[in-house]
Write a protein that holds these residues in place. Structure first.
Motif, PDB file in Angstrom:
ATOM      1  N   TYR A   1      16.710 -21.825  -6.629  1.00 13.24           N
ATOM      2  CA  TYR A   1      16.302 -23.156  -6.041  1.00 13.24           C
ATOM      3  C   TYR A   1      17.496 -24.134  -5.823  1.00 13.24           C
ATOM      4  CZ  TYR A   1      11.671 -21.483  -6.834  1.00 13.24           C
ATOM      5  OH  TYR A   1      10.358 -20.765  -6.968  1.00 13.24           O
TER       6      TYR A   1
ATOM      7  N   ASP B   1       7.125 -23.170  -4.068  1.00 11.44           N
ATOM      8  CA  ASP B   1       7.850 -24.446  -3.861  1.00 11.44           C
ATOM      9  C   ASP B   1       7.544 -25.375  -5.196  1.00 11.44           C
ATOM     10  OD1 ASP B   1       8.976 -26.679  -3.206  1.00 11.44           O
ATOM     11  OD2 ASP B   1       7.847 -26.857  -1.135  1.00 11.44           O
TER      12      ASP B   1
ATOM     13  N   PRO C   1      12.248 -20.924  -2.606  1.00 13.93           N
ATOM     14  CA  PRO C   1      13.615 -20.430  -3.301  1.00 13.93           C
ATOM     15  C   PRO C   1      14.576 -19.873  -2.002  1.00 13.93           C
ATOM     16  CG  PRO C   1      11.804 -18.726  -3.322  1.00 13.93           C
ATOM     17  CD  PRO C   1      11.238 -19.878  -2.961  1.00 13.93           C
TER      18      PRO C   1
END
Length: 469
Positions: free
Chosen positions: A40, A407, A413
């Protein structure tokens, strides 16, 4: 390098049911954990301590809903698993990496740094003490982070794990859950032949029989395993599919007043068949008669009558295998022969066949032997004191897993894939995240990898050029 800064046990935030769950489908799974890496960008909230606590709190809430993941396995007679929903909790590790995410390039599984982003499971502990879920949050100097998630294969599959991750992410964002999200199905008896009518049809379950072994001469003593990422553009994928479907007629055929229309081969069928042929070519050393087969897993949620609930949260994947082929046969015949073998293997997994497989598992005495026949790695087997090569391939599809939903407040991601590949001759097929290509993560003997890479791309252009003549 990655350094672990803390570890803790996350238990459900509320009291949870405490049944003992048993599923025949899950008996054939390994007690090991499937490692998944999610990467992320930096979260909107730069306060890392606040984000960490939010992540832990939301995980605690998620474990109320997915309470079996907070439990532990135990062994019963014949090496069978029983899942105790005893709320002992999940392992949570916090780590730090003194580098930037951009320094990684491709997140190739088994890369020294990438493997450090996955929580390590201590299998030397008694099985009753090993957590079924382990998570590692690793923060990077750039502000980005990774979530390495290891979930026990004997209690959850990729589809259920994806639903769990999406729910955890939604709780982290502080959003309300839907009625379906609040009530996943934990009823394991739905895949237990002792609770349903036994199949009256006998099937030959070659998927439970030992895989072909490598015979004849070896190429040396080195058995180092290499892992690589190979990518297919949309254009290359279309070329492959055009070639695989070039000899198939899709015109309606009338037979006994029934119109039968042959479907084009799917993306998975085509890519799996292509990988199988290319791997075989890379392993080929003049051993024409060497036997090989491809195995994969099929999600049976929608293949039963009636189907399983959409929110079934256990492991509902069944193994299936292609017919055994010789190296020479697989290499010399056109691509569609291998692709058609994959299709037939996948299509047999439904209704009556699954019930027959459950009966087979129910009657099996030695579950350890059955698991080895399905998942055992011939490259790691020992015969006369020597490690033997692997002539087979195990392919898994992750193309249906949603990336955007996981998320945690900073977007979906930027990378999702296996964090570690623990056996030779295994491949994962995934979407590239942008919807315009395919990514394949594959593990092979290092001595075969360069040859595989070359054939993987050269064969696409060769067959396409030939088809235009």
């Amino acid at each position: 390098m990655v350094s672990i800064e803390s570890h803790s046990t996350i238990i459900p935030s509320k009291p949870t049911p405490n049944p003992k769950l048993y599923s025949l489908c899950e008996q054939i799974k390994l007690r090991t954990h499937g490692p998944v890496l999610n990467v992320y960008n930096a979260p909107n909230n730069n306060n890392t301590s606040t984000f960490l606590e939010t992540l832990k709190n939301s995980l605690s809430q998620a474990l109320v809903i997915y309470y079996p993941l907070a439990g532990r396995l135990s062994l019963t007679k014949g090496g069978r698993w029983e899942l105790h929903c005893n709320a002992k909790g999940a392992l949570f590790l916090e780590a730090k990496c003194e580098t930037n995410l951009n320094d990684f390039g491709d997140f190739v599984p088994n890369n020294n740094l990438v493997s450090q982003l996955i929580p390590k499971i201590n299998y030397n502990l008694p099985i009753e003490e090993i957590p079924l879920l382990a998570v590692q949050l690793t923060r990077f100097r750039c502000g980005g982070f990774t979530l390495g998630v290891s979930a026990c294969r004997a209690v959850i599959d990729g589809t259920a794990n994806s639903c769990f991750m999406n729910l955890w992410a939604k709780l982290t964002r502080g959003e309300n859950l839907s009625e379906n999200e609040l009530a996943p199905c934990h009823n394991r008896t739905m895949l237990n032949s002792r609770k349903v009518a036994h199949s009256q049809s006998l099937h030959w379950h070659c998927e439970f029989r030992p895989a072909p072994q490598w015979v004849g001469r070896e190429l040396g003593n080195s058995r180092e395993v290499s892992v690589a990422i190979v990518k297919l553009t949309q254009e290359q994928l279309l070329k492959l599919k055009k070639n695989a479907n070039s000899r198939v007629s899709f015109q309606p055929t009338v037979s006994k007043d029934v119109i039968i229309r042959r479907k084009p081969y799917s993306t998975f069928e085509v890519i799996a068949g292509h990988i199988w042929r290319c791997v075989t070519k890379a392993r080929y050393i003049g051993n024409n008669d060497q036997q090989t087969r491809l195995s994969t897993l099929v999600d049976i949620r929608n293949r039963l009558n009636p189907p399983l609930p959409s929110g079934y949260a256990g492991n509902a994947t069944f193994p299936t295998v292609t017919p055994t082929r010789s190296f020479n046969d697989l290499i010399c015949k056109p691509l569609d022969n291998a692709v058609d073998d994959v299709r037939k293997a996948v299509e047999r997994i439904k209704g009556e066949f699954v019930m027959s497989a459950l009966d087979y598992i129910d009657r099996e005495v030695d579950m350890d032997l059955l698991r080895y026949n399905i998942f055992g790695n011939p490259a790691k087997s020992v015969r006369d004191g020597e490690s033997k090569r692997n002539p087979n391939l195990f392919v898994v599809s992750w193309m249906n897993f949603s990336l955007k939903s996981a998320d945690f407040g900073c977007g979906g991601p930027v990378y999702f894939g296996p964090g570690y590949m623990d056996s030779e001759g295994k491949a994962f097929i995934m979407n590239n995240g942008y919807g315009d290509g395919i990514v394949v993560a594959i593990s092979l003997e290092a001595s075969c990898m360069n040859s595989f890479r070359k054939k993987f791309y050269d064969d696409i252009e060769e067959v396409f050029s030939t088809s235009k003549l």
